[in-house]
Design an enzyme around this catalytic site. Structure first.
Site, PDB file in Angstrom:
ATOM      1  N   GLY A  17       0.811  -1.207   0.000  1.00  0.00           N
ATOM      2  CA  GLY A  17       0.000   0.000   0.000  1.00  0.00           C
ATOM      3  C   GLY A  17       0.841   1.252   0.000  1.00  0.00           C
ATOM      4  O   GLY A  17       2.014   1.240  -0.353  1.00  0.00           O
TER       5      GLY A  17
ATOM      6  N   LEU B 231       0.540   3.609  -2.107  1.00  0.00           N
ATOM      7  CA  LEU B 231       0.990   3.529  -3.491  1.00  0.00           C
ATOM      8  C   LEU B 231       1.462   4.886  -4.011  1.00  0.00           C
ATOM      9  O   LEU B 231       0.891   5.928  -3.690  1.00  0.00           O
ATOM     10  CB  LEU B 231      -0.131   3.000  -4.386  1.00  0.00           C
TER      11      LEU B 231
ATOM     12  N   HIS C 140       4.831   2.287  -7.848  1.00  0.00           N
ATOM     13  CA  HIS C 140       3.832   1.218  -7.918  1.00  0.00           C
ATOM     14  C   HIS C 140       2.976   1.376  -9.179  1.00  0.00           C
ATOM     15  O   HIS C 140       2.622   0.390  -9.834  1.00  0.00           O
ATOM     16  CB  HIS C 140       2.912   1.260  -6.698  1.00  0.00           C
TER      17      HIS C 140
ATOM     18  N   GLN D  77       7.392  -9.290   8.026  1.00  0.00           N
ATOM     19  CA  GLN D  77       8.661  -8.810   7.488  1.00  0.00           C
ATOM     20  C   GLN D  77       9.204  -7.620   8.263  1.00  0.00           C
ATOM     21  O   GLN D  77      10.224  -7.037   7.881  1.00  0.00           O
ATOM     22  CB  GLN D  77       8.540  -8.483   6.000  1.00  0.00           C
TER      23      GLN D  77
ATOM     24  N   LYS E  32      14.011  -1.241  -7.404  1.00  0.00           N
ATOM     25  CA  LYS E  32      14.504  -0.518  -6.228  1.00  0.00           C
ATOM     26  C   LYS E  32      14.756  -1.478  -5.073  1.00  0.00           C
ATOM     27  O   LYS E  32      15.724  -1.343  -4.331  1.00  0.00           O
ATOM     28  CB  LYS E  32      13.525   0.577  -5.790  1.00  0.00           C
TER      29      LYS E  32
ATOM     30  N   VAL F 177      11.690   3.929 -10.490  1.00  0.00           N
ATOM     31  CA  VAL F 177      11.049   5.191 -10.847  1.00  0.00           C
ATOM     32  C   VAL F 177      11.536   6.256  -9.865  1.00  0.00           C
ATOM     33  O   VAL F 177      11.522   6.047  -8.657  1.00  0.00           O
ATOM     34  CB  VAL F 177       9.514   5.072 -10.804  1.00  0.00           C
TER      35      VAL F 177
ATOM     36  N   SER G  91       9.541   6.052  -2.955  1.00  0.00           N
ATOM     37  CA  SER G  91       9.380   5.088  -1.871  1.00  0.00           C
ATOM     38  C   SER G  91       8.265   5.558  -0.961  1.00  0.00           C
ATOM     39  O   SER G  91       8.090   6.771  -0.745  1.00  0.00           O
ATOM     40  CB  SER G  91      10.682   4.964  -1.068  1.00  0.00           C
TER      41      SER G  91
END
Length: 287
Positions: A31, A33, A37, A61, A150, A177, A186
């Site tokens: 999410g 985004l 993305h 994670q 990335k 990007v 990010s």
């Protein structure tokens, strides 16, 4: 666009499409985004008949002192961007939906590939990544799955998992990007204040310096790493986690002098925000 919150809903949606021979693309995300993305979603929409974007902040994670609780959760705007970029469905399950048992079943890639780079300071991270991505692959059974360069180590780890577990899908690793000033897009960029945002440009500047040296014939990995560190150390707000070079695929120790393709990856804290970036040095560069 359709929002599915359960595995049963998503499978019911996808089953008739697969019966008709339609191709399915999957874009796994946590999410928050952004345009990075969006580029993955657009690529999937171009290459498949139906595109699913998963939006799931995966707790397994995150380490004990990491930013799970603070991680941005913006499902409404995520759905809007996903639809704009061509997604047909968003899969946004709960934690219980994805992890129904108290005693966990794990999918783990072992060896050096998960112990270097981010794996050194985040020892449980990639086990969480491979476990949730394997679940998503089994739930959606996509023809293609899309990830960004990335997160280069993540991409290498998932490639290994797909190969070792014989997942029947194509991995599409798409270029980084960047903002106009070079900062890699990010979700964690939103944590940066104005001064930190400016300081964060040292990451892309350092990689460009390494690229320049490489184009001019430098093949000593220590010289390239030192050049990157010099640029990063010139920024007072930057605290280096790592600057490393590994051969790809597989993140193996590089040859000296460098041959083939090699990943130059960095992780840097700007204030309290940890950012990563990378470039592939070789016949083809990705920055």
């Amino acid at each position: 666009m359709i929002l599915c919150k359960s595995i049963a809903e998503l499978r019911a949606l996808l089953k008739p499409l697969k019966t008709q021979g339609k191709t399915v693309g999957l874009v796994p995300t946590m999410g928050a985004l952004h345009a990075g993305h969006g580029s993955l979603i657009a690529a999937s929409a171009r290459e498949n008949d139906f595109t699913v974007v998963s939006v799931f902040v995966n707790p397994t994670q995150f380490g004990p002192n990491e930013d799970l609780d603070a991680y941005p959760r913006t499902l409404e705007s995520d759905c809007q961007l996903a639809e704009k970029m061509g997604a047909n469905a968003v899969f946004a399950p709960s934690v219980h939906e994805m992890y129904p048992s108290e005693d966990m079943t794990w999918v783990e890639v072992t060896g050096n590939i998960t112990k270097v780079l981010c794996g050194k300071s985040r020892p449980i991270h990639f086990r969480g990544v491979t476990t949730v991505v394997a679940k998503l692959f089994l739930i959606a059974a996509p023809d293609r799955a899309y990830f960004g360069q990335k997160d280069a180590q993540q991409a290498e780890v998932i490639k290994r998992m797909v190969k070792d577990l014989f997942f029947d899908l194509e991995l599409r690793i798409m270029p980084i990007v960047r903002e106009e000033d070079g900062l890699a897009k990010s979700s964690r960029n939103t944590y940066l204040n104005a001064k930190e945002r400016q300081a964060a440009l040292c990451l892309s500047r350092s990689l460009k310096e390494a690229e320049r040296l490489y184009r001019n014939g430098e093949r000593n990995p220590e010289v390239l790493k030192k050049a990157v560190r010099n640029v990063l150390n010139a920024e007072p707000l930057a605290e280096i986690d790592y600057v490393d070079i590994y051969a790809v695929p597989g993140l193996k120790e590089p040859a000296v002098p460098l041959t083939g393709e090699n990943l130059l990856a960095i992780a840097v804290k700007i204030g309290t925000t940890r950012l990563i970036d990378n470039v592939v040095l070789g016949d083809i560069t990705t920055c």
